[in-house]
Design a protein around this motif. Structure first.
Motif, PDB file in Angstrom:
ATOM      1  N   GLY A 114       0.828  -1.196   0.000  1.00 56.97           N
ATOM      2  CA  GLY A 114       0.000   0.000   0.000  1.00 56.97           C
ATOM      3  C   GLY A 114       0.855   1.235   0.000  1.00 56.97           C
ATOM      4  N   PRO A 115       0.260   2.366  -0.370  1.00 52.31           N
ATOM      5  CA  PRO A 115       1.029   3.610  -0.442  1.00 52.31           C
ATOM      6  C   PRO A 115       1.513   4.058   0.942  1.00 52.31           C
ATOM      7  CG  PRO A 115      -1.306   4.026  -0.760  1.00 52.31           C
ATOM      8  CD  PRO A 115      -1.157   2.542  -0.725  1.00 52.31           C
ATOM      9  N   SER A 116       2.442   4.956   0.927  1.00 52.55           N
ATOM     10  CA  SER A 116       2.990   5.476   2.175  1.00 52.55           C
ATOM     11  C   SER A 116       1.897   6.139   3.013  1.00 52.55           C
ATOM     12  CB  SER A 116       4.094   6.494   1.864  1.00 52.55           C
ATOM     13  OG  SER A 116       4.781   6.817   3.030  1.00 52.55           O
ATOM     14  N   THR A 173       7.224 -21.361  10.038  1.00 56.50           N
ATOM     15  CA  THR A 173       6.970 -20.071  10.668  1.00 56.50           C
ATOM     16  C   THR A 173       5.956 -19.285   9.849  1.00 56.50           C
ATOM     17  OG1 THR A 173       9.287 -20.081  11.298  1.00 56.50           O
ATOM     18  CG2 THR A 173       8.071 -18.002  11.583  1.00 56.50           C
ATOM     19  N   THR A 174       4.961 -18.755  10.519  1.00 52.02           N
ATOM     20  CA  THR A 174       4.003 -17.874   9.869  1.00 52.02           C
ATOM     21  C   THR A 174       4.659 -16.505   9.734  1.00 52.02           C
ATOM     22  OG1 THR A 174       2.299 -19.043  11.084  1.00 52.02           O
ATOM     23  CG2 THR A 174       1.644 -17.009   9.954  1.00 52.02           C
ATOM     24  N   ILE A 175       4.582 -15.886   8.539  1.00 49.56           N
ATOM     25  CA  ILE A 175       5.277 -14.615   8.325  1.00 49.56           C
ATOM     26  C   ILE A 175       4.297 -13.569   7.825  1.00 49.56           C
ATOM     27  CG2 ILE A 175       7.050 -13.430   6.966  1.00 49.56           C
ATOM     28  CD1 ILE A 175       8.628 -16.006   6.926  1.00 49.56           C
ATOM     29  N   VAL A 176       4.391 -12.345   8.401  1.00 54.19           N
ATOM     30  CA  VAL A 176       3.679 -11.195   7.839  1.00 54.19           C
ATOM     31  C   VAL A 176       4.724 -10.132   7.581  1.00 54.19           C
ATOM     32  CG1 VAL A 176       1.909  -9.444   8.179  1.00 54.19           C
ATOM     33  CG2 VAL A 176       1.588 -11.725   9.162  1.00 54.19           C
ATOM     34  N   GLN A 177       4.896  -9.747   6.322  1.00 54.67           N
ATOM     35  CA  GLN A 177       5.874  -8.710   6.015  1.00 54.67           C
ATOM     36  C   GLN A 177       5.202  -7.530   5.349  1.00 54.67           C
ATOM     37  OE1 GLN A 177       8.781  -9.334   3.004  1.00 54.67           O
ATOM     38  NE2 GLN A 177       7.414 -10.358   1.578  1.00 54.67           N
ATOM     39  N   VAL A 178       5.788  -6.339   5.565  1.00 57.45           N
ATOM     40  CA  VAL A 178       5.345  -5.138   4.868  1.00 57.45           C
ATOM     41  C   VAL A 178       6.405  -4.815   3.852  1.00 57.45           C
ATOM     42  CG1 VAL A 178       4.965  -2.655   5.075  1.00 57.45           C
ATOM     43  CG2 VAL A 178       4.066  -4.218   6.827  1.00 57.45           C
ATOM     44  N   THR A 179       6.021  -4.526   2.618  1.00 56.51           N
ATOM     45  CA  THR A 179       7.017  -4.156   1.616  1.00 56.51           C
ATOM     46  C   THR A 179       6.399  -3.279   0.538  1.00 56.51           C
ATOM     47  OG1 THR A 179       8.686  -4.999   0.096  1.00 56.51           O
ATOM     48  CG2 THR A 179       6.633  -6.238   0.229  1.00 56.51           C
ATOM     49  N   HIS A 180       7.232  -2.479  -0.106  1.00 51.52           N
ATOM     50  CA  HIS A 180       6.801  -1.707  -1.266  1.00 51.52           C
ATOM     51  C   HIS A 180       7.157  -2.426  -2.557  1.00 51.52           C
ATOM     52  CE1 HIS A 180       5.489   1.960   0.693  1.00 51.52           C
ATOM     53  NE2 HIS A 180       6.525   1.841   1.529  1.00 51.52           N
ATOM     54  N   SER A 181       7.918  -3.556  -2.408  1.00 53.66           N
ATOM     55  CA  SER A 181       8.462  -4.199  -3.600  1.00 53.66           C
ATOM     56  C   SER A 181       7.562  -5.337  -4.064  1.00 53.66           C
ATOM     57  CB  SER A 181       9.875  -4.707  -3.273  1.00 53.66           C
ATOM     58  OG  SER A 181      10.160  -5.857  -4.019  1.00 53.66           O
ATOM     59  N   GLU A 182       7.105  -5.219  -5.341  1.00 53.51           N
ATOM     60  CA  GLU A 182       6.287  -6.278  -5.954  1.00 53.51           C
ATOM     61  C   GLU A 182       7.070  -7.578  -5.972  1.00 53.51           C
ATOM     62  OE1 GLU A 182       3.205  -6.212  -7.200  1.00 53.51           O
ATOM     63  OE2 GLU A 182       2.780  -4.064  -6.956  1.00 53.51           O
ATOM     64  N   ARG A 226       0.312 -14.601  -0.248  1.00 52.69           N
ATOM     65  CA  ARG A 226      -0.922 -13.830  -0.178  1.00 52.69           C
ATOM     66  C   ARG A 226      -0.553 -12.369  -0.025  1.00 52.69           C
ATOM     67  NH1 ARG A 226      -4.757 -14.648   5.068  1.00 52.69           N
ATOM     68  NH2 ARG A 226      -6.313 -13.043   4.596  1.00 52.69           N
ATOM     69  N   ILE A 227      -1.320 -11.476  -0.713  1.00 50.36           N
ATOM     70  CA  ILE A 227      -1.034 -10.045  -0.621  1.00 50.36           C
ATOM     71  C   ILE A 227      -2.244  -9.324  -0.048  1.00 50.36           C
ATOM     72  CG2 ILE A 227      -0.604  -7.929  -1.930  1.00 50.36           C
ATOM     73  CD1 ILE A 227       1.031  -9.586  -3.869  1.00 50.36           C
ATOM     74  N   LEU A 228      -1.994  -8.451   0.944  1.00 51.18           N
ATOM     75  CA  LEU A 228      -3.055  -7.570   1.443  1.00 51.18           C
ATOM     76  C   LEU A 228      -2.705  -6.166   0.998  1.00 51.18           C
ATOM     77  CD1 LEU A 228      -3.271  -8.753   5.160  1.00 51.18           C
ATOM     78  CD2 LEU A 228      -4.691  -9.509   3.225  1.00 51.18           C
ATOM     79  N   GLU A 229      -3.703  -5.381   0.640  1.00 52.69           N
ATOM     80  CA  GLU A 229      -3.413  -4.000   0.305  1.00 52.69           C
ATOM     81  C   GLU A 229      -4.208  -3.080   1.215  1.00 52.69           C
ATOM     82  OE1 GLU A 229      -2.911  -1.940  -3.897  1.00 52.69           O
ATOM     83  OE2 GLU A 229      -4.945  -1.722  -3.083  1.00 52.69           O
ATOM     84  N   LEU A 230      -3.520  -2.075   1.750  1.00 50.60           N
ATOM     85  CA  LEU A 230      -4.160  -1.070   2.599  1.00 50.60           C
ATOM     86  C   LEU A 230      -4.161   0.259   1.873  1.00 50.60           C
ATOM     87  CD1 LEU A 230      -2.612  -1.672   6.155  1.00 50.60           C
ATOM     88  CD2 LEU A 230      -5.000  -2.008   5.502  1.00 50.60           C
ATOM     89  N   ARG A 231      -5.289   0.981   1.989  1.00 51.95           N
ATOM     90  CA  ARG A 231      -5.358   2.349   1.493  1.00 51.95           C
ATOM     91  C   ARG A 231      -6.124   3.178   2.505  1.00 51.95           C
ATOM     92  NH1 ARG A 231      -4.095   3.526  -3.840  1.00 51.95           N
ATOM     93  NH2 ARG A 231      -3.531   1.647  -4.990  1.00 51.95           N
TER      94      ARG A 231
END
Ligand SMILES: Nc1ncnc2c1ncn2[C@@H]1O[C@H](COP(=O)(O)OP(=O)(O)OP(=O)(O)O)[C@@H](O)[C@H]1O
Ligand SMILES: [Mg+2]
Lengths: 841, 234
Positions: free
Chosen positions: B38-40, B192-201, B209-214
């Motif tokens: 998601g955007p900054s 291990t279950t992982i949740v990462q935040v990234t700007h990189s496709e 799985r991808i989540l998007e926040l706006r």
């Protein structure tokens, strides 16, 4: 070229923009500098100030000891002189610009304006030689001062008043000049008032404010006539020597004349044969009297030096605090300094800028300190000399005191300003600009911790010193004086000043005996020349029959009424006390204290106080060794003679001495029930007996006793106060450093919390760090404590210099203060929000 | 493993209330590898902080491993996080005063483990991440990629069930980033279950799985675009 004025303006702006910092700094400085300046004010007034006379530096006292009030016999190192000896020295010493004499003690007179109904007031007077004022170069405020021609037998009786006395006791009455004052019934004409600043040559509280010619002593004190006795030494001598190089010569000349005079007057000295060896031993020296004859110096010099040192340590701690504050500020301003450096500001310029700011701060602190010092000095003087009306110590900041405060402020500014300025102006600008402030190491942090450790060490030293002095005072106060002050009142009177002659004393005793014992609530009543622990102690030589006069002993003595021992609570050990049976006509007896004739069976023995009179008294009883001398001294040998009996002597001086002991200066009452009720009925009864006898003091005996410790108490109070001040400053310092460390470590703490550190753990981590510094300070402070105790050892009373309890108490106090100081920032650390902390990273 | 119901997070800005997370409903199964994009300013970090139990001031329901987080005390949450969660940060957040080994040991030091056991675990981890040779170096003596490797080693030393990473490759160049992502994939394969935040496709393709926040809203929830992982694989 940037000027100092610019630097100053900029510094002022910097201080204005951070009022919290400025206020803390100025307050800290005001306390540290104020404490030091207050003590300096006292040091100046007591030890350094010159007499307000012409060229005080040319004045010398003959004899370096300061003594009071009169003595006979050989002094070996002479400091008191008889009138005849004075005249001899004055007229035979070449090369001195004059020699004046002044009575070493004071006489109490009751003064009344002639023809008025005004009540008589008790005043202190001092006999001086006719050349006293001319020699000192004192000018009159009004009228004239005494001349040599006033000081002749048969000259009209005149007196000079001090300005202060004229203001306080005579309401600045302009008609007093030229009028007649009755002193104990003798008329004197008031011829002048001395210059306002001149309070006499003695630096002492409540100085005598009446000056009378020596020649009038005989008329005013017909029972004493000490002026006429060549063997009674009662005068201090002052000489003026304009040429400093002449001092050794003059000293030698005076000592030589002294021996000549003694040699020619051997008959005046005790013992059958005064040998040439005795004479050759006698000498004297000249001591600078630029500050006058300094009673206060004698009494307070040691305490003042101690307090000055202690105050200096407090100031040092304050300096450490400020250095810390400035270091923190320097780190915070590193960015600004880096930008300036990058823009080409030379390092020296940055350093100067920081220093100017520190000095400005120091001067602001100095100004505030003067107010603190003024209040502090006033308080100290009030505590040190309770009940003193005219004090020679003036708490107002004088020029030297202001100069001292100014110089000390500058020095302080340099002391606390230099290191932080250097550290922050030498920060690597490249690193600072890159914002490499993530590193948790920096030069300032180590310096800050070192300063906190130093503060803790100094505080512990001060606290333990206070503890030692307190322990010593406790022992001093709670020692066994071997009498019972509880439930007793003591009245100090001066029947002599009220005009009583020796002949009238028997009548006075009778009225005492008829009145006081019958007052309601009075269990016991007695009177004496003086009582225990009143500051008085008369000493005499003792001669035993058949014992070589050269092995004479020395004892204190006082004349007492019947029931005296019961009244003061001194235990009778053997034989009997002084009783009603000891009358004018019965055999002359004495009771002695245990120390007297140590080791021998005293009852039944005879003794006397002159070589040819060794059978004057028969000892009839032995009492416990009640203390009469100084509280730190061991009990002295002592004898008590009945006040109703008078030993008959033939020599004038011996008669005068014997008579002098019969004036009852102390009236002691053992009462039941309410003290103020007893006091009121005693006062009323006293008025009935003779309203003209001035009551100098009336107080409970415990109060009288505690007056012996006024100075020790003051020193303990001030040292404790300074110790607590040090503790407070050190705590503020620790708080500041810890708070700063927490602020700097915010992100680190955030990380630790994100990785699972609990809040309690964070709290413990910060507190542990702070306590570690304190513990290190304690370890370093310990040798300092021991050193201080070593230096103090000789002033401590029955207190060893190693007091583990004091050390432990000091250490605990310091740890508690440190804990409190650390908990505040530690709690802030524990409440850091990790999300925030990591975000601001 | 994770169930969020109507999670909301807001900040007071002056008089107004600014919402940064709005009505987030989300389930993440055990063994999942989720990427949040998601955007900054969209609220990605905010969401991660909620998941990490670092943030306390959200509203809604959050159950982690069957524990009702919203019903737990602050202490209970800290305890739960200590056991179950590991964190990796964009700027590594290594402590500069501690060596590599000491940094890795940090999470263990906050549990009451015997010293010997801790030393064994640290040695194991150093070994596993092949940084034994660097164990006595300080963070400033390492490259960015190496520092992040230490950061990850530190995050997983206590074998957390859930690994959270906020832009773990944000400060790294692509080759280093690929290495880190490969490491994540391996950890995920080991359970291990992982949740990462990234700007990189590209990074997103390592996940499942991808989540998007706006603006605080959950606007998309899909599998990653096909082929991206193929790019990586080649
Ligand atoms: N402490 C705070 N006070 C006020 N507003 C905040 C605070 N922390 C975050 N915000 C706001 O919350 C919103 C979301 O922030 P968040 O850090 O979650 O965004 P992000 O999606 O991680 O952005 P980025 O990709 O830049 O890291 C932003 O608008 C931010 O301004
Ligand atoms: Mg973010």
């Amino acid at each position: 070229m940037p000027t100092l004025a610019q630097d100053l303006r900029y510094a002022a702006r910097q201080l204005r923009t951070s009022p919290g910092f400025t206020l803390t700094a100025v307050l800290t400085l005001a306390l540290g500098l104020g404490a030091t300046t207050a003590i300096f004010t006292l040091v100046y007034q007591v030890l350094l100030r010159s007499l307000p006379v012409a060229h005080p530096e040319q004045l010398y006292k003959v004899g370096k000891e300061v003594t009071c009030c009169q003595m006979g016999g050989f002094q070996d190192d002479w400091s008191l002189f008889s009138t005849e000896l004075y005249r001899y020295l004055r007229d035979h010493t070449p090369g001195v610009a004059g020699m004046a004499a002044v009575e070493a003690g004071t006489v109490n007179v009751s003064a009344r304006e002639a023809g008025e109904n005004a009540a008589a007031q008790p005043l202190g007077a001092r006999f001086v030689s006719g050349n006293y004022f001319p020699l000192l170069g004192v000018v009159p405020y009004a009228g004239r001062l005494l001349h040599p021609k006033d000081d002749h037998e048969g000259a009209p009786p005149v007196l000079v008043l001090s300005y202060t006395l004229w203001q306080t006791k005579f309401g600045a009455d302009p008609h007093l000049l030229g009028s007649t004052l009755l002193l104990t019934g003798h008329p004197f004409t008031v011829v002048g008032i001395a210059a306002a600043s001149f309070l006499g040559e003695r630096n002492q509280p409540d100085p005598a404010g009446l000056w009378l010619p020596l020649a009038q002593e005989t008329a005013l004190e017909p029972d004493q006539k000490i002026n006429d006795f060549p063997a009674s030494n009662w005068l201090d001598l002052l000489v003026r020597l304009p040429n400093k190089a002449a001092v050794p010569g003059a000293q030698q000349a005076i000592a030589g004349e002294l021996r000549q005079w003694i040699s020619a007057n051997r008959g005046l000295f005790p013992g059958p044969d005064v040998t040439d060896k005795d004479v050759a031993r006698q000498t004297t020296e000249l001591a600078s009297a630029s500050g006058g004859i300094n009673d206060l110096r004698d009494k307070y010099e040691g305490s003042l030096k101690l307090l000055f040192l202690v105050a200096g340590f407090v100031l040092l701690i304050a300096c450490a605090n400020l250095a810390n504050l400035l270091l923190v500020r320097g780190v915070a301003r590193r960015q600004e300094l880096a930008v300036r450096a990058a823009l080409g500001a030379p390092r020296g310029r940055l350093l100067r800028q920081m220093l100017v700011e520190a000095l400005l701060l120091a001067l602001l602190g100095g100004a505030a300190a003067i107010a603190v010092a003024y209040a502090g000095t006033r308080g100290i003087v009030a505590l040190a000399m309770p009940g003193v009306a005219v004090n020679m110590i003036n708490p107002s900041p004088s020029q030297p005191v202001l100069g001292f405060a100014f110089a000390l402020s500058l020095l302080t500014g340099l002391l606390f300003g230099t290191a932080p300025a250097w550290v922050s102006s030498h920060a690597n600008p490249v690193e600072a600009l890159r914002g490499a402030n993530r590193s948790t190491r920096d030069a300032g942090a180590l310096g800050q911790k070192a300063l906190v450790v130093l503060q803790a060490a100094l505080s512990l030293a001060l606290l333990s010193t206070a503890g030692l002095l307190l322990t010593s005072l406790r022992h001093l106060e709670h020692q066994n004086f071997r009498f019972e002050p509880e439930g007793r009142l003591i009245l100090s009177v001066d029947s002599h000043a009220a005009g009583y002659s020796y002949d009238r004393l028997a009548g006075l005793y009778r009225r005492f005996d008829e009145t006081f014992p019958h007052l309601p609530g009075i269990e016991n009543f007695a009177y004496a020349t003086y009582g225990p622990m009143t500051g008085a102690a008369w000493a005499t030589n003792i001669y035993l029959p058949g014992v070589d006069v050269h092995t004479q002993d020395n004892a204190f003595y006082t004349d007492v009424s019947p029931r005296y021992f019961e009244t003061v609570g001194t235990r009778l050990l053997l034989g009997r006390g002084i009783a009603e049976q000891d009358t004018e006509t019965s055999p002359h007896v004495a009771v002695v204290a245990r120390e007297f004739l140590k080791g021998k069976q005293p009852v039944g023995q005879h003794f006397g106080v002159y070589p040819n009179r060794s059978e004057s008294y028969e000892i009839v009883g032995v009492v416990d060794d009640t203390k009469y001398g100084g509280p730190t001294e061991p009990p002295h040998p002592m004898f008590f003679a009945p006040i109703a009996q008078t030993v008959i002597y033939t020599k004038d001086r011996e008669i005068a001495n014997e008579h002098a002991t019969h004036f009852p200066n102390a009236l002691i009452f053992h009462y039941r029930g309410d003290e103020s009720a007893a006091a009121a009925s005693i006062r009323a009864a006293f008025k009935q007996i003779d309203p003209n006898i001035p009551i100098l003091k009336m107080r409970s005996y415990p109060d009288q006793l505690s007056e012996n410790f006024t100075q020790e108490k003051l020193v303990v109070r001030l040292t404790t106060l300074f110790g607590l001040l040090a503790l407070l400053l050190a705590s503020i310092g620790l708080y500041g450093v810890t708070a700063y460390a927490v602020a700097r470590r915010t992100s680190e703490i955030g990380i630790r919390m994100a990785l699972g550190a609990s809040r309690v753990r964070v709290l413990a981590m910060i507190v542990r760090g702070a306590l570690a510094q304190t513990l290190l300070g304690l370890a370093l402070g310990l040798p300092l404590c021991l050193l201080a105790a070593r230096l103090l050892a000789h002033t401590l009373y029955q207190t060893g210099s190693f007091q583990p309890l004091v050390l432990v108490a000091g250490a605990l106090l310091l740890l508690c203060a440190a804990l409190i100081a650390a908990l505040v920032p530690a709690r802030r650390a524990a409440s850091i929000d990790p999300v925030e902390a990591l975000r601001t990273e | 493993m994770i169930a969020l119901k109507q999670i909301e997070r807001s900040y007071k800005t002056g008089a107004a209330q600014t919402f940064v997370l709005r009505n987030i409903n989300l389930t993440i199964r055990e063994g999942d590898f989720v990427t949040v994009m998601g955007p900054s300013g969209a609220g990605k970090s905010s969401l991660l902080n909620v998941l990490a139990l670092l943030d306390d001031e959200w509203r809604g329901e959050y159950s982690l491993d069957g524990e009702q987080v919203h019903a737990l005390s602050r202490k209970g949450r800290a305890e739960l996080a200590r056991r179950r969660i590991g964190m990796v940060f964009q700027s590594y957040h290594l402590l500069d005063d501690l060596t590599v080994a000491e940094n890795i040991d940090l999470p263990l030091s906050y549990k009451n483990l015997p010293r010997a056991e801790r030393q064994a675990m640290v040695a194991d981890t150093l070994d596993r991440f092949q940084i034994v040779g660097k164990k006595d170096l300080y963070p400033s003596q390492l490259s960015g990629g190496q520092q992040q490797l230490v950061g990850i080693a530190r995050a997983v030393i206590h074998s957390p069930a859930l690994l959270l990473a906020d832009e773990p490759t944000g400060n790294l160049h692509s080759a280093q980033a690929a290495e880190i992502m490969q490491l994540f994939r391996t950890l995920n394969e080991q359970g291990t279950t992982i949740v990462q935040v990234t700007h990189s496709e590209l990074n997103a393709t390592y996940g499942r799985r991808i989540l998007e926040l706006r603006d605080g809203w959950l606007t998309r929830d899909t599998a990653p675009a096909q082929g991206a992982s193929g790019v990586h694989a080649s």
